[in-house]
Design a protein around this motif. Structure first.
Motif, PDB file in Angstrom:
ATOM      1  N   ARG A   1       0.752  -1.296  -0.083  1.00  0.00           N
ATOM      2  CA  ARG A   1      -0.037   0.037   0.185  1.00  0.00           C
ATOM      3  C   ARG A   1       0.999   1.289  -0.068  1.00  0.00           C
ATOM      4  N   PHE A   2       0.338   2.263  -0.911  1.00  0.00           N
ATOM      5  CA  PHE A   2       1.336   3.392  -1.000  1.00  0.00           C
ATOM      6  C   PHE A   2       0.113   4.580  -0.846  1.00  0.00           C
ATOM      7  N   ASN A   3       0.444   5.476   0.253  1.00  0.00           N
ATOM      8  CA  ASN A   3      -0.531   6.855   0.098  1.00  0.00           C
ATOM      9  C   ASN A   3       0.460   8.074   0.027  1.00  0.00           C
ATOM     10  N   LEU A   4       1.772   7.698   0.224  1.00  0.00           N
ATOM     11  CA  LEU A   4       2.599   8.854  -0.048  1.00  0.00           C
ATOM     12  C   LEU A   4       2.622   9.992   1.065  1.00  0.00           C
ATOM     13  N   VAL A   5       2.245   9.580   2.162  1.00  0.00           N
ATOM     14  CA  VAL A   5       2.060  10.605   3.126  1.00  0.00           C
ATOM     15  C   VAL A   5       3.422  11.077   3.647  1.00  0.00           C
ATOM     16  N   GLU A   6       3.796  12.356   3.939  1.00  0.00           N
ATOM     17  CA  GLU A   6       5.013  12.863   4.576  1.00  0.00           C
ATOM     18  C   GLU A   6       4.576  14.115   5.036  1.00  0.00           C
ATOM     19  N   PRO A   7       4.321  14.111   6.503  1.00  0.00           N
ATOM     20  CA  PRO A   7       4.157  15.401   7.417  1.00  0.00           C
ATOM     21  C   PRO A   7       5.512  16.353   7.127  1.00  0.00           C
ATOM     22  N   GLY A   8       5.132  17.419   6.863  1.00  0.00           N
ATOM     23  CA  GLY A   8       6.371  18.395   6.664  1.00  0.00           C
ATOM     24  C   GLY A   8       7.322  18.356   5.509  1.00  0.00           C
ATOM     25  N   ALA A   9       6.825  17.788   4.475  1.00  0.00           N
ATOM     26  CA  ALA A   9       7.732  17.527   3.467  1.00  0.00           C
ATOM     27  C   ALA A   9       8.121  18.607   2.815  1.00  0.00           C
ATOM     28  N   THR A  10       9.353  18.690   2.134  1.00  0.00           N
ATOM     29  CA  THR A  10       9.681  19.259   1.001  1.00  0.00           C
ATOM     30  C   THR A  10       9.496  19.005  -0.402  1.00  0.00           C
ATOM     31  N   PRO A  11       9.351  19.776  -1.359  1.00  0.00           N
ATOM     32  CA  PRO A  11       9.286  19.201  -2.797  1.00  0.00           C
ATOM     33  C   PRO A  11      10.398  17.965  -2.886  1.00  0.00           C
ATOM     34  N   ALA A  12      11.873  18.441  -2.447  1.00  0.00           N
ATOM     35  CA  ALA A  12      12.834  17.451  -2.695  1.00  0.00           C
ATOM     36  C   ALA A  12      12.586  16.180  -1.940  1.00  0.00           C
ATOM     37  N   SER A  13      11.940  16.126  -0.891  1.00  0.00           N
ATOM     38  CA  SER A  13      11.911  15.077  -0.134  1.00  0.00           C
ATOM     39  C   SER A  13      10.728  14.064  -0.544  1.00  0.00           C
TER      40      SER A  13
ATOM     41  N   HIS B   1       9.209  -9.626  -7.436  1.00  0.00           N
ATOM     42  CA  HIS B   1       9.154 -11.004  -6.239  1.00  0.00           C
ATOM     43  C   HIS B   1       7.873 -11.445  -6.010  1.00  0.00           C
ATOM     44  N   GLY B   2       6.905 -11.355  -7.288  1.00  0.00           N
ATOM     45  CA  GLY B   2       5.400 -11.976  -7.181  1.00  0.00           C
ATOM     46  C   GLY B   2       4.451 -11.370  -6.254  1.00  0.00           C
ATOM     47  N   ILE B   3       4.684 -10.178  -5.686  1.00  0.00           N
ATOM     48  CA  ILE B   3       3.497  -9.537  -4.845  1.00  0.00           C
ATOM     49  C   ILE B   3       2.505  -9.337  -5.845  1.00  0.00           C
ATOM     50  N   THR B   4       1.231  -9.445  -5.305  1.00  0.00           N
ATOM     51  CA  THR B   4      -0.089  -9.447  -6.041  1.00  0.00           C
ATOM     52  C   THR B   4      -0.564  -8.092  -6.459  1.00  0.00           C
ATOM     53  N   THR B   5      -0.412  -7.002  -5.685  1.00  0.00           N
ATOM     54  CA  THR B   5      -1.083  -5.720  -5.961  1.00  0.00           C
ATOM     55  C   THR B   5      -0.415  -4.661  -5.247  1.00  0.00           C
ATOM     56  N   VAL B   6      -0.559  -3.418  -6.072  1.00  0.00           N
ATOM     57  CA  VAL B   6      -0.139  -2.233  -5.433  1.00  0.00           C
ATOM     58  C   VAL B   6      -1.427  -1.529  -5.063  1.00  0.00           C
ATOM     59  N   GLN B   7      -1.755  -0.885  -3.663  1.00  0.00           N
ATOM     60  CA  GLN B   7      -2.974  -0.310  -3.688  1.00  0.00           C
ATOM     61  C   GLN B   7      -2.837   1.200  -3.208  1.00  0.00           C
ATOM     62  N   THR B   8      -3.436   1.865  -3.961  1.00  0.00           N
ATOM     63  CA  THR B   8      -3.219   3.400  -3.680  1.00  0.00           C
ATOM     64  C   THR B   8      -4.684   4.065  -3.493  1.00  0.00           C
ATOM     65  N   GLU B   9      -4.796   5.231  -3.023  1.00  0.00           N
ATOM     66  CA  GLU B   9      -6.041   6.027  -2.764  1.00  0.00           C
ATOM     67  C   GLU B   9      -5.995   7.385  -3.196  1.00  0.00           C
TER      68      GLU B   9
ATOM     69  N   LEU C   1       1.154  -4.995   3.012  1.00  0.00           N
ATOM     70  CA  LEU C   1       2.383  -4.314   3.698  1.00  0.00           C
ATOM     71  C   LEU C   1       2.284  -2.794   3.329  1.00  0.00           C
ATOM     72  N   HIS C   2       2.692  -2.065   4.354  1.00  0.00           N
ATOM     73  CA  HIS C   2       2.578  -0.604   4.274  1.00  0.00           C
ATOM     74  C   HIS C   2       3.903   0.127   4.527  1.00  0.00           C
ATOM     75  N   PRO C   3       4.712  -0.074   3.628  1.00  0.00           N
ATOM     76  CA  PRO C   3       6.435   0.084   3.763  1.00  0.00           C
ATOM     77  C   PRO C   3       6.665   1.762   4.220  1.00  0.00           C
ATOM     78  N   LEU C   4       5.764   2.482   3.700  1.00  0.00           N
ATOM     79  CA  LEU C   4       6.107   4.135   3.946  1.00  0.00           C
ATOM     80  C   LEU C   4       4.945   4.834   4.587  1.00  0.00           C
ATOM     81  N   ALA C   5       4.509   4.072   5.686  1.00  0.00           N
ATOM     82  CA  ALA C   5       3.367   4.680   6.310  1.00  0.00           C
ATOM     83  C   ALA C   5       3.667   5.890   7.101  1.00  0.00           C
ATOM     84  N   GLY C   6       2.770   6.867   7.001  1.00  0.00           N
ATOM     85  CA  GLY C   6       2.858   7.942   7.829  1.00  0.00           C
ATOM     86  C   GLY C   6       4.193   8.731   7.779  1.00  0.00           C
TER      87      GLY C   6
END
Length: 323
Positions: free
Chosen positions: A7-19, A37-45, A294-299
């Motif tokens: 899952r990806f929602n690309l949340v990043e508090p206080g981000a800069t354009p570069a980050s 690696h055979g993972i089934t799905t990317v989920q986004t929102e 899996l939510h590797p970039l959460a919050g």
């Protein structure tokens, strides 16, 4: 094998354009790695105007994922239907369906944040009628034939790759959403484990004489992070999960149901609750879940920690599940 989702929602508090650029780049590289690696799905929102930079353009992101991958599906869960022009949405999904060879899955909901409607000058009170119009329109549009739309004759091209049309589900946690799906003969995606609503949907299929099916979250659908030392990971990164959980909870009214709704107000409460789980590879396998999200970039999770989680999942969890 369970269904495996990144899952990806690309949340990043206080981000800069570069980050944010680095985070988006990492998400695409992670999607490509997941595909290999055979993972089934990317989920986004889709969410709009959120201070922590929640992704507002899921179809643009989906297109980038398709360009970086060969097999993996992308599920947009969910697009906020009434905020979109029906004809343009039909075109965008058709193009993505052609580009991907049918790998796009779209869940159409109506959302639950009036401020998003205000941002786009869309009448919140008309959201049900607008959703009806949107769904009816895209289904007509994907035939490639002329049809009447708001008092004029229109035709949408190109036709999608998938026959009879790209996979489109109606999302929601209300009887109105279930009725809408049944009336149109579309599959239903309850936003939480709601067996009573699934039964209601099936009754309406009989009433309307249509066919459909339900894709319903399991009773437990935790968001996962894999770490060799969960105690250390909770101490270092629990605040990322809590930020996302508190943001999401602040949008939920009492009549909204969600598979990932959290009532936690502290990292300790969040850990005890189980909506978010940091697990060792062995503990993840032992969960026995039918859906592993899996939510590797959460919050705002640091990118390097997200990579550690994804690699442990792909290199240690997946092989164990296959065996």
């Amino acid at each position: 094998m369970p269904v495996t989702v990144v899952r990806f929602n690309l949340v990043e508090p206080g981000a800069t354009p570069a980050s944010l650029r680095a985070r988006y780049k990492a998400a695409l590289e992670m999607a490509a790695y997941a595909d290999e690696h055979g993972i089934t799905t990317v989920q986004t929102e889709e969410h709009h105007g959120v201070a922590n930079n929640w992704l507002p353009s899921p179809f643009a992101f989906a297109g980038a994922v398709f360009g970086a991958t060969r097999r993996i599906a992308v599920t947009v869960s969910a697009v906020i239907g009434p905020l979109h022009d029906p004809l343009r949405l039909a075109e965008d999904i058709a193009v993505l369906d052609l580009l991907s060879g049918g790998r796009l899955v779209t869940v159409a909901g109506i959302g639950y944040r009036p401020e998003e409607y205000a941002q786009f000058d869309v009448d919140w009170k008309r959201r049900g009628k607008l959703q009806d119009e949107l769904l009816e329109t895209v289904l007509k549009a994907w035939t490639g034939e002329e049809f009447d739309y708001r008092g004029r004759t229109v035709r949408v091209t190109p036709r999608p790759f998938t026959d009879p049309h790209p996979l489109l589900l109606v999302g929601g946690s209300s009887k109105a959403a279930a009725r809408r799906a049944a009336r149109l003969g579309l599959p239903f995606f309850p936003s939480a484990h709601l067996p009573e609503l699934e039964a209601y949907y099936k009754e309406r299929l009989v009433e309307y004489g249509t066919e459909g099916w339900t894709m319903m979250p399991a009773a437990e659908t935790p968001l996962l992070h894999i770490a060799e030392n969960p105690d250390e990971a909770w101490a270092s990164y629990g605040s990322c999960f809590l930020h996302e959980a508190r943001t999401y909870a602040s949008w939920q009214s009492g009549d909204i149901h969600s598979a990932v709704r959290s009532a936690a107000t502290s990292v300790d409460e969040l850990r005890a609750e189980g909506v978010y789980r940091i697990l060792t590879p062995d503990a993840c396998v032992a969960q026995g879940l039918d859906n592993l999200v899996l939510h590797p970039l959460a919050g705002g999770m640091p990118v390097e920690e997200g990579w550690r989680s994804l690699r442990l999942f792909a290199e240690e969890v997946l092989p164990a599940l296959e065996n």
